[in-house]
Design a protein around this motif. Structure first.
Motif, PDB file in Angstrom:
ATOM      1  N   LYS A 278       3.781   7.524   6.740  1.00 36.78           N
ATOM      2  CA  LYS A 278       3.332   6.995   5.366  1.00 36.78           C
ATOM      3  C   LYS A 278       1.909   7.363   5.136  1.00 36.78           C
ATOM      4  N   TYR A 279       1.766   8.270   3.978  1.00 40.32           N
ATOM      5  CA  TYR A 279       0.398   8.700   3.637  1.00 40.32           C
ATOM      6  C   TYR A 279      -0.118   7.952   2.317  1.00 40.32           C
ATOM      7  N   ILE A 280      -1.548   7.518   2.729  1.00 35.64           N
ATOM      8  CA  ILE A 280      -2.035   6.440   1.756  1.00 35.64           C
ATOM      9  C   ILE A 280      -2.904   7.307   1.025  1.00 35.64           C
ATOM     10  N   THR A 281      -2.858   6.987  -0.351  1.00 32.50           N
ATOM     11  CA  THR A 281      -3.898   7.909  -1.130  1.00 32.50           C
ATOM     12  C   THR A 281      -4.266   7.117  -2.554  1.00 32.50           C
TER      13      THR A 281
ATOM     14  N   ILE B  81       8.155  11.471   4.768  1.00 30.15           N
ATOM     15  CA  ILE B  81       6.782  10.689   4.736  1.00 30.15           C
ATOM     16  C   ILE B  81       6.832   9.755   3.320  1.00 30.15           C
ATOM     17  N   GLU B  82       6.381   8.645   3.592  1.00 27.41           N
ATOM     18  CA  GLU B  82       6.590   8.092   2.227  1.00 27.41           C
ATOM     19  C   GLU B  82       4.794   8.034   1.719  1.00 27.41           C
ATOM     20  N   ILE B  83       4.917   7.918   0.438  1.00 30.79           N
ATOM     21  CA  ILE B  83       3.628   8.147  -0.140  1.00 30.79           C
ATOM     22  C   ILE B  83       3.304   6.758  -0.748  1.00 30.79           C
ATOM     23  N   ASN B  84       2.101   6.315  -0.578  1.00 30.00           N
ATOM     24  CA  ASN B  84       1.676   5.130  -0.894  1.00 30.00           C
ATOM     25  C   ASN B  84       0.349   5.012  -1.777  1.00 30.00           C
TER      26      ASN B  84
ATOM     27  N   LEU C 289      -1.726  13.954  -9.441  1.00 31.39           N
ATOM     28  CA  LEU C 289      -1.774  15.235 -10.370  1.00 31.39           C
ATOM     29  C   LEU C 289      -1.492  16.499  -9.582  1.00 31.39           C
ATOM     30  N   TYR C 290      -1.469  16.450  -8.182  1.00 27.38           N
ATOM     31  CA  TYR C 290      -1.286  17.566  -7.547  1.00 27.38           C
ATOM     32  C   TYR C 290      -0.247  17.615  -6.247  1.00 27.38           C
ATOM     33  N   LEU C 291      -0.057  16.285  -5.985  1.00 30.83           N
ATOM     34  CA  LEU C 291       0.909  16.107  -4.759  1.00 30.83           C
ATOM     35  C   LEU C 291       2.373  16.423  -5.251  1.00 30.83           C
ATOM     36  N   ASP C 292       2.930  17.412  -4.460  1.00 31.96           N
ATOM     37  CA  ASP C 292       4.436  17.639  -4.505  1.00 31.96           C
ATOM     38  C   ASP C 292       5.227  16.565  -3.778  1.00 31.96           C
ATOM     39  N   GLU C 293       5.766  15.519  -4.726  1.00 32.40           N
ATOM     40  CA  GLU C 293       6.373  14.485  -3.924  1.00 32.40           C
ATOM     41  C   GLU C 293       7.700  14.830  -3.203  1.00 32.40           C
ATOM     42  N   GLU C 294       8.244  15.596  -3.800  1.00 27.12           N
ATOM     43  CA  GLU C 294       9.662  15.989  -3.091  1.00 27.12           C
ATOM     44  C   GLU C 294       9.408  16.537  -1.813  1.00 27.12           C
ATOM     45  N   LYS C 295       8.363  17.259  -1.562  1.00 28.34           N
ATOM     46  CA  LYS C 295       7.945  17.941  -0.005  1.00 28.34           C
ATOM     47  C   LYS C 295       7.677  16.780   0.971  1.00 28.34           C
TER      48      LYS C 295
END
Length: 226
Positions: free
Chosen positions: A163-166, A184-187, A172-178
């Motif tokens: 899990k990535y906390i941000t 890896i889950e984005i939180n 604006l810049y993260l490529d969520e598909e990658k």
């Protein structure tokens, strides 16, 4: 689930960064990217009586593409004494002035050569006093490669983060598909708006100041209740 936060090392970051650290197992200082002259890497805000102003760590001349880890402090300037005077001017009447100024002076008088080392030292020392159970790393030591999404993913993979906390600004810049492909889950965490008693500014609350404004007024124990 291993939770990770990646963030550039800042000088006395604001309280929301420490809240994010509280959610994480690993914090990675992103110090292997280009230094930004208009950010909070060598400065931050303190306040008094409704107004705010910057405290700034002077740095030696460097080329525009210099990495954060290679930025040197200009210790020929009397910035330490200047900052301590400003802390006394703004915060000497606050409830927790003594323990916080003692912590700051202890770190300052280590006379760090590099800005990155100063920022990491201050952040880790404050986090420890807040009882934040987080393991700290640097992107340099982890040999992080790439830019934007790529370097974040590379660092997450190296410590096996799930899990990535941000903050929401990362959208604006993260490529969520990658991230999805790497499972890896984005939180995304919204920045919290704080109102607390400021002995240094009783008539008008000053927003978005450095973490030290909070600490001088409320101390380390109050943060632990959050």
């Amino acid at each position: 689930m291993t939770k990770t936060l990646v963030h550039q090392p800042e000088f006395f970051p604001w309280i929301n960064l420490f809240i994010k650290i509280g959610y994480c197992d690993f914090f990675i200082f992103l110090d292997s990217v280009q230094y930004s002259r208009r950010s909070f890497q060598n400065r931050n805000l303190i306040g008094k009586d409704g107004s705010f102003f910057y405290i700034t760590v002077p740095i030696k001349y460097c080329e525009r593409d210099t990495l954060i880890k290679d930025i040197k402090i200009d210790n020929t300037k009397s910035w330490i004494e200047d900052h301590i005077k400003k802390f006394h001017f703004c915060y000497k009447k606050t409830k927790f002035f003594k323990p916080v100024i003692n912590l700051i002076e202890t770190e300052f008088y280590k006379k760090y050569e590099y800005l990155n080392e100063l920022n990491q030292g201050l952040t880790k020392t404050i986090a420890k006093k807040m009882d934040l159970k987080c393991n700290f790393f640097s992107s340099t030591n982890l040999s992080g490669k790439g830019k934007k999404t790529e370097i974040i993913l590379d660092l997450c993979n190296k410590i096996k983060a799930l899990k990535y906390i941000t903050g929401t600004g990362s959208k604006l810049y993260l490529d969520e598909e990658k991230f999805k492909k790497k499972q890896i889950e984005i939180n995304y965490l919204e920045a919290k708006s704080f109102q607390y008693f400021q002995e240094n500014s009783k008539k008008k609350f000053i927003t978005n100041l450095s973490i030290i404004d909070y600490l001088f007024n409320l101390g380390f124990e109050e943060f632990k209740k959050k």
